[in-house]
Design a protein around this motif. Sequence first.
Motif, mmCIF file in Angstrom:
data_model
loop_
_atom_site.group_PDB
_atom_site.id
_atom_site.type_symbol
_atom_site.label_atom_id
_atom_site.label_comp_id
_atom_site.label_asym_id
_atom_site.label_seq_id
_atom_site.Cartn_x
_atom_site.Cartn_y
_atom_site.Cartn_z
ATOM 1 N N TRP A 1 51.679 2.057 -27.846
ATOM 2 C CA TRP A 1 50.521 2.379 -28.685
ATOM 3 C C TRP A 1 49.400 3.030 -27.885
ATOM 4 C CZ3 TRP A 1 50.326 3.426 -33.443
ATOM 5 C CH2 TRP A 1 51.150 2.813 -34.353
ATOM 6 N N ALA B 1 47.907 6.543 -37.397
ATOM 7 C CA ALA B 1 49.143 5.754 -37.345
ATOM 8 C C ALA B 1 48.845 4.318 -36.940
ATOM 9 C CB ALA B 1 50.133 6.390 -36.373
ATOM 10 N N TRP B 2 47.922 4.129 -35.996
ATOM 11 C CA TRP B 2 47.550 2.787 -35.553
ATOM 12 C C TRP B 2 46.925 1.998 -36.699
ATOM 13 C CZ3 TRP B 2 42.734 0.385 -35.181
ATOM 14 C CH2 TRP B 2 42.719 -0.840 -34.505
ATOM 15 N N ILE C 1 47.619 2.277 -39.806
ATOM 16 C CA ILE C 1 48.650 1.947 -40.779
ATOM 17 C C ILE C 1 49.705 1.008 -40.202
ATOM 18 C CG2 ILE C 1 50.479 2.916 -42.238
ATOM 19 C CD1 ILE C 1 48.736 5.501 -42.355
ATOM 20 N N PHE C 2 50.188 1.307 -38.993
ATOM 21 C CA PHE C 2 51.342 0.594 -38.436
ATOM 22 C C PHE C 2 51.039 -0.249 -37.201
ATOM 23 C CE2 PHE C 2 53.019 4.653 -40.150
ATOM 24 C CZ PHE C 2 53.727 4.131 -41.230
#
Length: 58
Positions: free
Chosen positions: A36, A50-51, A53-54
């Motif tokens: 990450w 993205a971080w 969301i996931f």
Amino acid sequence: MGLEFGLLGLILLVLVIYAIIKTVGSSASTGTKVIWVVVLVVFPFVGFIAWLIFGPRS
């Protein structure tokens, strides 16, 4: 016009640093944390989205 991009860049920098700090402090495995952080550094805007969301949860 340069001031707006500078301000947006500063805001993005602060958000990415926040995401890195939250990732390092999470209970995720070391490998996941490293992945990450690399994604956030290499692809700041897309990586931050993205971080959100996931990303690892504390």
